[in-house]
Design an enzyme around this catalytic site. Structure first.
Site, PDB file in Angstrom:
ATOM      1  CG  HIS A   1      -3.334   3.515   2.549  1.00 44.78           C
ATOM      2  ND1 HIS A   1      -3.739   3.201   1.273  1.00 44.78           N
ATOM      3  CD2 HIS A   1      -3.362   2.343   3.253  1.00 44.78           C
ATOM      4  CE1 HIS A   1      -3.990   1.900   1.206  1.00 44.78           C
ATOM      5  NE2 HIS A   1      -3.777   1.367   2.391  1.00 44.78           N
TER       6      HIS A   1
ATOM      7  CG  ASN B   1      -6.749  -0.837   1.241  1.00 39.21           C
ATOM      8  OD1 ASN B   1      -5.993  -0.329   0.408  1.00 39.21           O
ATOM      9  ND2 ASN B   1      -6.308  -1.394   2.347  1.00 39.21           N
TER      10      ASN B   1
ATOM     11  CB  CYS C   1      -0.936   0.013   1.205  1.00 42.00           C
ATOM     12  SG  CYS C   1      -2.057  -1.372   1.196  1.00 42.00           S
TER      13      CYS C   1
HETATM   14  O1  UT7 Z   1      -3.945  -1.181   3.660  1.00 43.34           O
HETATM   15  C1  UT7 Z   1      -3.008  -1.915   4.361  1.00 43.34           C
HETATM   16  C2  UT7 Z   1      -3.183  -1.788   5.800  1.00 43.34           C
HETATM   17  N1  UT7 Z   1      -4.440  -2.374   6.207  1.00 43.34           N
HETATM   18  C3  UT7 Z   1      -5.114  -1.816   7.169  1.00 43.34           C
HETATM   19  O2  UT7 Z   1      -4.717  -0.770   7.652  1.00 43.34           O
HETATM   20  C4  UT7 Z   1      -6.328  -2.522   7.693  1.00 43.34           C
HETATM   21  C5  UT7 Z   1      -6.371  -2.388   9.180  1.00 43.34           C
HETATM   22  N2  UT7 Z   1      -7.468  -3.128   9.802  1.00 43.34           N
HETATM   23  C6  UT7 Z   1      -8.758  -2.786   9.691  1.00 43.34           C
HETATM   24  O3  UT7 Z   1      -9.105  -1.930   8.927  1.00 43.34           O
HETATM   25  C7  UT7 Z   1      -9.750  -3.462  10.619  1.00 43.34           C
HETATM   26  O4  UT7 Z   1      -9.043  -4.182  11.597  1.00 43.34           O
HETATM   27  C8  UT7 Z   1     -10.734  -4.403   9.886  1.00 43.34           C
HETATM   28  C9  UT7 Z   1     -11.763  -3.582   9.113  1.00 43.34           C
HETATM   29  C10 UT7 Z   1     -10.007  -5.326   8.959  1.00 43.34           C
HETATM   30  C11 UT7 Z   1     -11.509  -5.251  10.901  1.00 43.34           C
HETATM   31  O5  UT7 Z   1     -12.160  -4.415  11.851  1.00 43.34           O
HETATM   32  P1  UT7 Z   1     -12.017  -4.701  13.423  1.00 43.34           P
HETATM   33  O6  UT7 Z   1     -12.857  -3.728  14.106  1.00 43.34           O
HETATM   34  O7  UT7 Z   1     -10.553  -4.730  13.748  1.00 43.34           O
HETATM   35  O8  UT7 Z   1     -12.679  -6.123  13.560  1.00 43.34           O
HETATM   36  P2  UT7 Z   1     -12.049  -7.500  14.090  1.00 43.34           P
HETATM   37  O9  UT7 Z   1     -11.084  -8.064  13.118  1.00 43.34           O
HETATM   38  O10 UT7 Z   1     -11.596  -7.308  15.510  1.00 43.34           O
HETATM   39  O11 UT7 Z   1     -13.332  -8.417  14.113  1.00 43.34           O
HETATM   40  C12 UT7 Z   1     -14.463  -8.114  14.958  1.00 43.34           C
HETATM   41  C13 UT7 Z   1     -15.564  -9.109  14.646  1.00 43.34           C
HETATM   42  C14 UT7 Z   1     -15.101 -10.566  14.651  1.00 43.34           C
HETATM   43  O12 UT7 Z   1     -16.145 -11.358  15.183  1.00 43.34           O
HETATM   44  P3  UT7 Z   1     -16.159 -11.803  16.734  1.00 43.34           P
HETATM   45  O13 UT7 Z   1     -14.892 -12.577  16.937  1.00 43.34           O
HETATM   46  O14 UT7 Z   1     -16.189 -10.511  17.515  1.00 43.34           O
HETATM   47  O15 UT7 Z   1     -17.394 -12.609  16.840  1.00 43.34           O
HETATM   48  C15 UT7 Z   1     -14.932 -10.882  13.190  1.00 43.34           C
HETATM   49  O16 UT7 Z   1     -15.096 -12.260  12.913  1.00 43.34           O
HETATM   50  O17 UT7 Z   1     -16.084  -8.863  13.329  1.00 43.34           O
HETATM   51  C16 UT7 Z   1     -16.070 -10.083  12.579  1.00 43.34           C
HETATM   52  N3  UT7 Z   1     -15.878  -9.745  11.181  1.00 43.34           N
HETATM   53  C17 UT7 Z   1     -16.899  -9.454  10.366  1.00 43.34           C
HETATM   54  N4  UT7 Z   1     -18.223  -9.396  10.573  1.00 43.34           N
HETATM   55  C18 UT7 Z   1     -18.992  -9.050   9.521  1.00 43.34           C
HETATM   56  C19 UT7 Z   1     -14.715  -9.656  10.496  1.00 43.34           C
HETATM   57  N5  UT7 Z   1     -14.971  -9.293   9.221  1.00 43.34           N
HETATM   58  C20 UT7 Z   1     -16.314  -9.171   9.123  1.00 43.34           C
HETATM   59  C21 UT7 Z   1     -17.164  -8.816   8.063  1.00 43.34           C
HETATM   60  N6  UT7 Z   1     -18.501  -8.765   8.306  1.00 43.34           N
HETATM   61  N7  UT7 Z   1     -16.717  -8.512   6.825  1.00 43.34           N
END
Ligand code: UT7
Length: 324
Positions: A251, A281, A113
Site C-alpha cells: 500500500h 495515497n 485502504c
Molecule cells: O493509508 C492509510 C494509513 N495511513 C498511513 O499509514 C499514514 C501514516 N502516517 C504518516 O504517513 C505520517 O505520520 C504523516 C506523513 C501523516 C506525518 O508524518 P510524521 O513524521 O508522523 O509527522 P507528525 O505528524 O509527527 O508531525 C511532525 C510535525 C508537526 O509539527 P511540530 O508539532 O513538530 O511543530 C506537524 O504539525 O510536522 C508538522 N506537519 C507538517 N509540516 C509541514 C504535519 N503536516 C505537515 C505538512 N507540512 N503537510
C-alpha cells in the site's frame, strides 16, 4: 483443486497533477517536508465530473482487455472503495451497467485502504469454491473529494485513481493465500467526521463536505507493527521464506512505511514497487495501481512470487501471496 490466478491487470489515473509546489501556494507546508516525511512529489486529483465509477470503468476495461476477457464472461464484480459515487445504488451496480457485465453479483467493499485486498480475498474464495470462474476485482477512489484542502495534515497525502484485475479459475495457484483483519479499537485514529446515520453536523469547516481526519503519527506506528505481523503470517501459512519473494507490492501511504516493510522482509528496494512519489495515497486503488504499473513495464513476470499488503482506516489490513 481449483485456484485463482491473475489473468490481466489495468489501471487509470485522472489527468490533473497536483505537485507539492502547487500545495505550497495554499498551505503552510513545503516540498521538502512532504518529500522527506512521505516520499510524495505529486499526486493525481479527479475533476468535478470524474467520479469513482468513471475512474474505475477505465481501469476495468484495461484489465478486461489484458485478460482477453469479454465482459459477458464475468461471474462476479467486486470493488473496494470508500468513496462511492452514491450511497446507493452501489458503485459496483453503476459499473455493472457501464461495463456491460451480465446480471452477475456486484458489490462494494468498504475497508478503506485495504479495500482491494478485501475484494481480492472474497473473489479468490468464490473461485476456489467453484461458484465463479472469472471475477473482476477493482480498487478505486476519489479521496480528493473528502479531503479538507485547507488542512496540511491530510491535504498533502491523499489522492485519486483506480486499478483492477481479472481473476480466473486455474489448475494451480495463482493466489497462494490471502488474509484480512480488522480492529475497530482504533477507529478514532483515522476516520471521517460525517456519515449517513451520524449526520453532517461537523462539516461546516469543509464547506458542508465530510473530511478525512487522521492522527498520522499514531497511525504510522500501528501500521508498521501490524503490516510486519501480516507479512509473517502470510509467508508462514505457505511455509515460504522471505528470500522466496520476488516483489513487494505495498500500500502506498508513506515511503518510510514501505522502506520499513522492505527492511523487515530483507528485500532490496529494487524489488519493491513504489508509486507513492507520483500517485500519493489513493487508498483502495494504490495496490492495484502499483501492480499494474510493474506488470505493464515488464518488471513483474509470469512465475514471480508477489507479496501484496495494505493497511487503512478501521483499522483494516490485508495481504495476498501470489504466484503471478
Ligand atoms: O493509508 C492509510 C494509513 N495511513 C498511513 O499509514 C499514514 C501514516 N502516517 C504518516 O504517513 C505520517 O505520520 C504523516 C506523513 C501523516 C506525518 O508524518 P510524521 O513524521 O508522523 O509527522 P507528525 O505528524 O509527527 O508531525 C511532525 C510535525 C508537526 O509539527 P511540530 O508539532 O513538530 O511543530 C506537524 O504539525 O510536522 C508538522 N506537519 C507538517 N509540516 C509541514 C504535519 N503536516 C505537515 C505538512 N507540512 N503537510
Amino acid at each position: 483443486m481449483i485456484y485463482s490466478r491473475i489473468a490481466g491487470t489495468g489501471s487509470h489515473l485522472p489527468d490533473k497533477v497536483v505537485t507539492n509546489h502547487d500545495l505550497e501556494q495554499t498551505l503552510d507546508t513545503s516540498d521538502q517536508w512532504i518529500r522527506e516525511r512521505t516520499g510524495i512529489c505529486e499526486r493525481r486529483v479527479a475533476a468535478d465530473n470524474e467520479t469513482t465509477s468513471v475512474l474505475a470503468e477505465q481501469a476495468c476495461l484495461k484489465a478486461l482487455e489484458a485478460a482477453a476477457c469479454d465482459p459477458s464472461e464475468i461471474d462476479l464484480f467486486i470493488i473496494g472503495t470508500t468513496t462511492p459515487d452514491l450511497i446507493f445504488p452501489s458503485t459496483a451496480c453503476l459499473l455493472q451497467k457501464k461495463l456491460g457485465l451480465p446480471d452477475c453479483g456486484a458489490m462494494d467493499v468498504n475497508a478503506a485502504c485495504s479495500g482491494f485486498l478485501y475484494a481480492l480475498n472474497i473473489a479468490d474464495k468464490y473461485i476456489r469454491c467453484g461458484d465463479a470462474k472469472k471475477v473482476l476485482v477493482c480498487g478505486a477512489e476519489t479521496l480528493s473529494k473528502i479531503v479538507n484542502w485547507s488542512k496540511r495534515e491530510t491535504a498533502v497525502l491523499f489522492a485519486d485513481g483506480a486499478g483492477a484485475v481479472v481473476l480466473e479459475a486455474a489448475g494451480e495457484p495463482g493466489i497462494l493465500s490471502s488474509h484480512i483483519h480488522a480492529n475497530g479499537d482504533y477507529m478514532d485514529l483515522l476516520t471521517t467526521n460525517a456519515g449517513v446515520s451520524v449526520g453532517w453536523e461537523e462539516t461546516k469547516d469543509n464547506g458542508g463536505k465530510p473530511e478525512i481526519q487522521m492522527r498520522g503519527n499514531e497511525v504510522f506506528k500501528v501500521a508498521v507493527r501490524t503490516l510486519g505481523r501480516i507479512v509473517e503470517e502470510t509467508l508462514g501459512s505457505n511455509n515460504l521464506q522471505k528470500s522466496d519473494l520476488n516483489w513487494l507490492i505495498p500500500h502506498q501511504a508513506n515511503l518510510r512505511i514501505i522502506t520499513a516493510m522492505a527492511k523487515m522482509l530483507d528485500m532490496s528496494m529494487d524489488h519493491v514497487v513504489v508509486t507513492v512519489d507520483r500517485h500519493g495515497n489513493s487508498s483502495a486503488a494504490s495496490v492495484p495501481l502499483a501492480l499494474d504499473e510493474a506488470v505493464r513495464d515488464g518488471r513483474i513476470k509470469r512465475g514471480d512470487l508477489l507479496m501484496l499488503e495494505a493497511f487503512g482506516g478501521g483499522f483494516t489490513w490485508g495481504s495476498a501471496l501470489i504466484r503471478y
